[in-house]
Design an enzyme around this catalytic site. Structure first.
Site, PDB file in Angstrom:
ATOM      1  N   GLU A   1       0.874  -1.087   0.127  1.00  0.00           N
ATOM      2  CA  GLU A   1      -0.343   0.437  -0.270  1.00  0.00           C
ATOM      3  C   GLU A   1       0.816   1.120   0.288  1.00  0.00           C
ATOM      4  O   GLU A   1       1.297   2.171   0.662  1.00  0.00           O
ATOM      5  CB  GLU A   1      -1.266  -0.351   0.903  1.00  0.00           C
ATOM      6  CG  GLU A   1      -2.415  -1.123   0.945  1.00  0.00           C
ATOM      7  CD  GLU A   1      -2.955  -1.283   1.684  1.00  0.00           C
ATOM      8  OE1 GLU A   1      -2.895  -0.710   3.452  1.00  0.00           O
ATOM      9  OE2 GLU A   1      -4.364  -1.430   0.868  1.00  0.00           O
TER      10      GLU A   1
ATOM     11  N   GLU B   1      -6.578  -8.039  -1.336  1.00  0.00           N
ATOM     12  CA  GLU B   1      -7.237  -7.729   0.180  1.00  0.00           C
ATOM     13  C   GLU B   1      -9.242  -7.458   0.249  1.00  0.00           C
ATOM     14  O   GLU B   1      -9.155  -6.415  -0.045  1.00  0.00           O
ATOM     15  CB  GLU B   1      -6.535  -6.279   1.782  1.00  0.00           C
ATOM     16  CG  GLU B   1      -5.549  -7.099   1.527  1.00  0.00           C
ATOM     17  CD  GLU B   1      -4.831  -6.197   2.343  1.00  0.00           C
ATOM     18  OE1 GLU B   1      -5.383  -5.466   3.339  1.00  0.00           O
ATOM     19  OE2 GLU B   1      -3.472  -5.762   2.745  1.00  0.00           O
TER      20      GLU B   1
HETATM   21  C1  GLA Z   1      -4.477  -2.879   4.625  1.00  0.00           C
HETATM   22  C2  GLA Z   1      -2.720  -3.076   4.930  1.00  0.00           C
HETATM   23  C3  GLA Z   1      -3.332  -4.557   5.590  1.00  0.00           C
HETATM   24  C4  GLA Z   1      -4.310  -4.362   6.685  1.00  0.00           C
HETATM   25  C5  GLA Z   1      -5.331  -3.844   6.724  1.00  0.00           C
HETATM   26  C6  GLA Z   1      -6.393  -3.849   7.919  1.00  0.00           C
HETATM   27  O1  GLA Z   1      -5.135  -2.573   3.377  1.00  0.00           O
HETATM   28  O2  GLA Z   1      -2.951  -3.835   3.230  1.00  0.00           O
HETATM   29  O3  GLA Z   1      -2.057  -5.024   5.828  1.00  0.00           O
HETATM   30  O4  GLA Z   1      -3.641  -3.841   7.653  1.00  0.00           O
HETATM   31  O5  GLA Z   1      -5.545  -2.451   5.353  1.00  0.00           O
HETATM   32  O6  GLA Z   1      -6.494  -2.765   8.695  1.00  0.00           O
END
Ligand code: GLA
Length: 685
Positions: A151, A316
């Site tokens: 991210e 995700e």
């Molecule tokens: C993000 C991150 C994960 C985790 C989730 C939940 O999208 O990539 O590592 O932290 O959020 O917070």
């Protein structure tokens, strides 16, 4: 051939953290995943210390053991570079790698993404860890692809370290060559900001009430984007040397101050996105912006993703309640909601959906960010639902590679997005119009795309669309205007809202008559304009039978003299001191038409434009849906797939007007169909 997103298959995955669990659990975990249809896992994105526990000492055994097991049981792995979380030994010894707040106070060890993209030490340490990880793990047969970092620009998308100031100067020297040009571009004569030495220039620093030179901040934002992109590219170039030919490189999420389109073009095979629709209920702006559509608002983010990669992955996908111990508290997905959100992703073009995370973490900040399994790991309702989703995935395999279909698109560009971030006049317009256009399209079941413009071209060819809506292109370059002129000249329809064309690409206001560079294309002149006055009765624009509210801003238009053959005034202001003044002008340009609308687009105005220009509800002869259902259409080899997503907590009735195949059951369906609360259907021709 890429192992996922290859146009041939729909794949399910999950995010797994071998380092969080006793090794004795690994095999059982992997086998349970496989039994529920999960064939790919993502690992190691925060695990730098597992590979380089102390500076210069590399140990590969931990993930070697894990990968060996993955290979044995038949699990495929997306391996990550671990650079989102530099280890304590690194940040302690080299504090210059840390990001800082605007006052220059460093963000210390303990959270994540606390590094900056420009520290020479961090770039070197990154090169080493990526080189070591890739050369060791990439050849492994279980590894099918790589995620760069985690991210990029999440948590913080502004950087104020010393390294950033130094790199900013280099960026500016390359852009402006000399200080005179920079002073001119930034209008530094105003408030005596003139620079006489490059070293006087810093990344923005604390001033009172956050007011600083807007032209500088705009360049600074471009600089952040360039820094993040260069960082991704650095990693990509190393990965490319080692990864197997058929393996892929991606990164996850789309965050602010980053040209994700350019980053993807330079460094990635495709984009993956992290989709947490429950966020809709925890955002501060929920009341204002998300209330009408709730979790369906997330479709707007998916529109963004598919403007970057028409077929993409979800790295995700929400599978449990979301929350950190310090912030955010959202509920557990209700029965069928995980399926709904999965199909929301698929409807917009995801061919890979990976759930975050396999088991809920028992430690750290994210102890409330639930995964599929709860802390104990026992079987539960959400795991059952994953099994159900898998059955559905098996029945929709033919959709892989199909592309979302839309006749209308909203045009965007990063310069205007970034300008709007720091200009409240611009921001107010943009927020309302973007929101309204999305909601109007959603409620009327009008598929809509985003298309991004820059000086070189657009993210998808403009001529793919019958209608383009560029709500408020405040900043414009001659190149972009030429692209728009070509589109319209060839028969396209372009709709523009108020305040178009009043700034140049430095963010300074033009001294031309408005709408500046758009004068020729629009046939419009704007002798006067105003923000609407709070407390006054709402300003109304009269267009045929329609009376449309025109809040926030009103451009008072005139058709340009001498062009009467081409221009037509379609709408007038009905009240205020400019009652009777044109508010909507149509201009015929080549084979196409341009509509200049003097205000922001309210939901109703957006709907009226879609309707009058013939792109509203294009599938009404095929499906009749209540407003609470989203309709999305994907197409492959001339075959269309219709996704119906019911976001409401009630069962609803939809009407299938011509017989179609229900992909989940393969039964031919026609007539009234009940779709249960949070239910989904996919129909094929
Ligand atoms: C993000 C991150 C994960 C985790 C989730 C939940 O999208 O990539 O590592 O932290 O959020 O917070």
């Amino acid at each position: 051939m890429r192992k996922i997103i290859n146009g041939n298959q729909m794949v399910m995955g999950t995010c797994y953290y071998p380092e969080h669990w006793p090794e004795s659990l690994w095999e059982e975990d992997l086998k349970r995943m496989l039994a529920h249809g999960i064939t790919v896992i993502r690992i190691a994105e925060f695990a730098w210390s597992k590979i380089e526990p102390t500076e210069g000492n590399f140990t590969y055994e931990f993930y070697d053991r894990f990968l060996e097991l993955a290979e044995k049981v038949g699990m495929k792995v997306i391996f990550c570079t671990p650079t989102a979380t530099p280890p304590a030994w690194l940040t302690e010894k080299y504090p210059e790698v840390l990001n800082a707040n605007m006052d220059g106070v460093l963000y210390r060890h303990g959270a994540r993404r606390h590094y900056n993209y420009n520290s020479p030490v961090y770039l070197e340490k990154t090169r080493i860890i990526v080189e070591k990880s890739a050369s060791h793990y990439a050849p492994h047969p279980a590894v099918i692809g790589w995620q760069i970092d985690n991210e990029l620009n999440c948590e913080k998308d502004v950087f104020y370290s010393e390294s950033d100031s130094m790199a900013f100067r280099i960026f500016l020297k390359a852009k402006y060559k000399n200080l005179d040009a920079l002073n001119e571009a930034w209008g530094t004569v105003f408030w005596n900001q003139t620079y006489t030495d490059w070293d006087e220039i810093h990344v923005p620093r604390t001033t009172y009430s956050d007011s600083t030179n807007p032209h500088e901040v705009l360049d600074y934002t471009r600089f952040i984007s360039a820094s993040a992109r260069a960082y991704a590219k650095l990693q990509r170039d190393i990965l490319r040397k080692y990864i197997k030919l058929e393996d892929f490189i991606t990164t996850n999420g789309i965050f602010g101050n980053l040209d994700n389109h350019q980053m993807t073009a330079e460094s990635l095979d495709f984009m993956t996105y992290d989709s947490y629709p429950n966020f809709a209920y925890t955002k501060e702006d929920y009341e204002k912006f998300s209330r009408t559509l709730g979790d369906r608002m997330w479709s707007r983010n998916l529109m963004e993703v598919r403007s970057i990669s028409p077929n993409f992955g979800i790295m995700e996908q929400q599978s449990g309640a979301n929350g950190w111990n310090t912030r955010m508290a959202a509920p557990t997905p209700k029965p069928r909601q995980m399926t709904l959100w999965t199909m929301q992703s698929v409807a917009h073009g995801a061919d890979y959906v990976s759930y975050f995370r396999w088991r809920t973490c028992t430690m750290g900040t994210e102890i409330y960010w639930h995964g599929i399994l709860d802390y104990s790991g026992r079987d539960n309702r959400r795991l059952d639902e994953i099994g159900e989703i898998h059955k559905k995935f098996q029945s929709i395999q033919e959709i892989a590679g199909a592309r979302y279909q839309a006749d209308a698109a909203v045009v965007k560009d990063y310069d205007n997005i970034w300008d709007a971030q720091l200009d409240v006049w611009h921001q107010d317009l943009e927020k309302i119009s973007q929101q309204s256009l999305f909601i109007a399209a959603q409620k009327t079941h009008t598929p809509l795309d985003f298309v991004y413009l820059n000086d070189e071209g657009s993210s998808t060819p403009l001529e793919n669309y019958k209608v383009l809506i560029y709500p408020h292109p405040v900043m414009l370059s001659p190149e972009r205007v030429r692209l728009l002129e070509n589109y319209v000249a060839q028969g396209g329809i372009l709709i523009l809202g108020c305040r178009s064309g009043y700034k140049d690409m430095t963010g300074k206001c033009v001294m031309d008559k408005l709408p500046g560079l758009l004068t020729n294309l629009t046939g419009v002149d704007i002798p006067e304009y105003t923000r609407t006055c709070p407390g006054d009765e709402p300003v109304i624009i009269h267009w045929g039978q329609e009376r449309l509210e025109a809040p926030v801003f009103n451009d008072q238009l005139a058709a340009q003299p001498g062009r009467e053959k081409y221009t037509r005034v379609l709408g007038y202001y009905e009240n205020s001191y400019y009652a009777g003044t044109p508010a909507l002008v149509q201009n015929t340009y080549g084979k196409g038409k341009v509509y200049y609308y003097g205000s922001v687009f309210t939901e109703r105005a957006a709907e009226v434009f879609l309707e009058k220009l013939g792109v509203k509800t294009p599938y009404q002869a095929i499906l009749e849906l209540p407003e609470c259902c989203e309709l999305a259409v994907r197409e492959k080899d001339g075959k269309k797939y219709y996704f119906v997503l019911n976001y409401s907590r009630e069962n609803v009735t939809i009407r299938v007007k011509c017989p179609m195949r229900n992909l989940y059951t393969q039964a031919v369906t026609a007539g009234d169909v009940t779709v249960e609360a949070y239910g989904t259907r996919i129909f094929g021709e």
